[in-house]
Design an enzyme around this catalytic site. Structure first.
Site, PDB file in Angstrom:
ATOM      1  N   LYS A 283       0.848  -1.405  -0.196  1.00 52.77           N
ATOM      2  CA  LYS A 283       0.127   0.369   0.108  1.00 52.77           C
ATOM      3  C   LYS A 283       1.117   1.160  -0.317  1.00 52.77           C
ATOM      4  CE  LYS A 283      -5.098   1.007   1.991  1.00 52.77           C
ATOM      5  NZ  LYS A 283      -5.318   0.836   3.442  1.00 52.77           N
ATOM      6  N   GLU A 361     -18.578  -6.547  10.677  1.00 49.55           N
ATOM      7  CA  GLU A 361     -20.295  -5.648  12.183  1.00 49.55           C
ATOM      8  C   GLU A 361     -20.950  -7.038  12.335  1.00 49.55           C
ATOM      9  OE1 GLU A 361     -18.436  -3.303   7.928  1.00 49.55           O
ATOM     10  OE2 GLU A 361     -19.111  -5.110   9.285  1.00 49.55           O
ATOM     11  N   ARG A 389     -25.561  -3.264   7.789  1.00 45.67           N
ATOM     12  CA  ARG A 389     -25.275  -4.224   8.284  1.00 45.67           C
ATOM     13  C   ARG A 389     -24.954  -5.309   9.007  1.00 45.67           C
ATOM     14  NH1 ARG A 389     -19.122  -4.865   4.864  1.00 45.67           N
ATOM     15  NH2 ARG A 389     -20.233  -6.339   3.336  1.00 45.67           N
TER      16      ARG A 389
END
Length: 631
Positions: A283, A361, A389
């Site tokens: 990244k 979640e 969610r």
């Protein structure tokens, strides 16, 4: 002006005309373009810098839009947009009416599936692959998913189904060891072992190198050699969990080496059944500040504003730390939003009381329920859009059992540049219908502190919503204290109409009331509702009894929101009074600057004045207003 290779790329087919060395040059040009462009517009930076070579290789090998490339979340989709004819639109990235920050089906034929939430790509890709097979069509379906998104249970459910069906499907695991923060969990630890085991890596490299050079032999011979090499691999190497799901596992390979990526993808393209290609990327690749930072510059850091008020998120984090020092029962749970929720410092101070559960979640909600059932006071720090969610777990595991879980609902309301998938406008409506749930929203950052304290003392589930915004700059009063439960406050008295406002709309309502008085001689009462549930029934009924028209203002969906709650109360009690509701209409709200979007929706002082004048005219109770509005 100097012409670059990037200037010659208008469609993925243009990549097939370039030599291998030109592709390497193109990768650098794309990184330079990303740095230049995102530094001006803002946006997701680190993940896109990490997938430059992978995106080039995918579009070199496959034929989009015929072949379907599905990017999980879309944080890493900018390079894909650049290579599919949208480079010139990047000055409008995440701006009102401009290029979306995520993938959108309506934006390009090269975007077969849109998403802003993680862990959906494998499910969507499997659905497309099955539809392809049912229609007897022939094309490739590729899901690109990050190792962070792989922690989401939905991704595992999809892999379980894909392995059972045996459908031709390619999953690219883009493994950069990060989501927004550092990854957590057993999956992350397993991938780390795969990356770091030199014997595994050496054996895999030798085997996969041989597999990648089988494309020139006959088809039957290739299949025989495939089976032989697969058997040899399992004799040498342990079966990975991916193979346990029924996938052929290939990798890990260097995701920044085009000379390795392209031939391996060519080979993968020829294989049958579900395939998982494990690609290692970094990244922020190519930008030292990002490579060396803790979050790898997930998003381009915004410039600090002079003398700005603290953000609601930072006030939340500071307050929770203050509360935790006093109450050892308090713990914090977040689904991969440790940095986004401002909890990095909290974790350092309370490492054993901070739980980042990954992109999960549903698990986070029920984990909180278990903590609460065992005597702890969990604070579930979650964005409004991600709480969607965990709706079943909120009802089934928390609210039915009336457990004391505090939902710290960040990014409630209009979030701006992230657009439709991230606007936090539905939580009031979907939480308000659930028994035992209470809902609050502060008018400013100081009130947020006391709401959090109040919520943590309540013996039941409470949602405290707050926006993605800076505070209004009010002083912080000490010490923390409980607010009167279920009680609103009247901030301004007026004889002509009442404005009932929630959260950040309170400040806009106060501005509107001042303008109404100064320009139109209309005096408005302004109410800071504070509690959507329970409502301050006594105050609202007394205001209705006075006969003044009521305007409700909220930064949330009109369908089932705060205005609906007030209207239901008045209707049920037979309190007939002219009323108008103001909020987010029944549509998905596109990306743009937060203030721009609010203005377009009329959720600012200008819009409130306009609706208040119309309501006053329609009610027929304000003669002065009637004359002025009619002229």
């Amino acid at each position: 002006m100097l012409t670059t290779l990037l200037d010659s790329i208008h469609d993925p087919k243009d990549l097939k005309k370039l030599s291998e060395s030109q592709l390497v040059t193109l990768a650098q040009e794309i990184r330079d373009f990303l740095v230049m462009s995102i530094s001006r517009t803002g946006g997701h930076f680190g993940a896109n810098m990490g997938v430059v070579e992978l995106t080039i290789a995918l579009h070199r090998v496959f034929d989009s839009p015929r072949d379907k490339i599905i990017w999980d979340v879309g944080h890493q989709g900018y390079v894909h947009k650049i290579l599919t004819g949208r480079k010139d639109m990047f000055p409008t990235l995440r701006k009102l009416g401009g290029l979306a920050g995520f993938l959108k089906r309506s934006e390009s034929e090269h975007d077969p599936f849109g998403a802003g939430h993680s862990s959906t790509s494998i499910s969507a890709a499997l659905g497309m692959a099955v539809a392809r097979d049912l229609r007897n069509e022939d094309y490739h379906v590729i899901a690109v998913i990050g190792d962070g998104a792989l922690t989401g249970g939905m991704a595992m459910e999809a892999m379980n189904h894909a392995g059972d069906l045996g459908t031709d499907l390619i999953v690219i695991l883009n493994d950069n060891e990060m989501s927004i923060s550092n990854n957590v969990g057993a999956v992350s630890k397993y991938l780390t072992r795969l990356r770091s085991d030199p014997n595994y890596a050496r054996a895999k490299q030798d085997i996969d190198h041989l597999l990648s050079h089988l494309s020139n032999v006959g088809q039957k011979v290739t299949k025989v050699l495939d089976r032989a090499m697969e058997a040899a691999r399992h004799m040498i190497l342990p079966i990975t969990p991916f193979e346990g799901f029924g996938f052929k596992y290939i990798g890990p390979i260097d995701g920044h080496d085009l000379r390795q990526l392209i031939p391996v993808l060519e080979r993968v393209k020829e294989l049958e059944g579900p395939i998982l290609l494990h690609v290692l990327t970094e990244k922020g690749k190519g930008y030292p500040q990002a490579e060396n930072s803790e979050d790898k510059w997930h998003a381009w850091p915004s410039a600090a504003k002079p003398n700005q008020a603290p953000s609601y998120t930072s006030v939340f984090a500071q307050t929770v730390a203050e509360m935790a020092r006093r109450d050892e029962r308090l713990v914090v749970v977040t689904p991969a939003m440790l940095s986004g929720s401002g909890l990095v410092k909290f974790q350092k101070e309370f490492p054993t009381r901070t739980f980042d559960v990954g992109i999960a979640e549903q698990h986070a909600a029920t984990f909180c329920a278990g903590l609460a059932a065992a005597g702890k006071r969990p604070i579930f720090a979650v964005y409004s859009t991600f709480l969607q969610r965990a709706y079943d777990q909120t009802i089934h595991d928390i609210c039915i059992q009336n457990l004391p879980v505090v939902f710290a609902v960040d990014r409630a309301g209009i979030v701006g540049p992230d657009g439709e998938t991230h606007q936090g406008v539905f939580d009031v409506a979907y939480l308000r219908t659930v028994p035992n749930m209470s809902i609050m929203m502060p008018k400013d950052e100081n009130e947020l502190r006391h709401m959090l304290f109040t919520a943590a003392q309540h013996d039941g589930p409470v949602a405290v919503r707050y926006p993605r915004a800076d505070g209004v700059g009010v002083p912080m009063d000490e010490p923390l204290h409980a607010l009167p439960w279920g009680k609103a406050e009247v901030l301004r008295e007026g004889r002509h109409l009442t404005i009932v406002a929630l959260g950040p709309m309170v400040a806009e309502a106060m501005k509107a009331a001042e303008r109404l008085a100064a320009k139109h001689q209309i005096e408005a009462t302004v109410v800071n509702l504070r509690f959507v549930k329970p409502l301050d029934e006594e105050l609202l009924l007394s205001l209705a009894k006075a006969g003044k028209p009521i305007l409700t203002v909220e930064e949330a969906s009109l369908a089932g929101g705060m205005g609906s709650a007030v209207a239901e109360l008045l209707a049920d009690r037979g309190a007939m009074v002219p009323m108008r509701r103001k909020g987010v209409p029944d549509q998905f709200i596109e990306h743009g600057g937060r203030d721009e979007v609010l203005h377009r929706l009329g959720l600012d002082a200008d819009g409130i004045v306009e609706d208040a004048l119309e309501l006053a005219r329609q009610s027929g109770q304000v003669p002065q207003a009637l004359n002025r509005v009619g002229t």
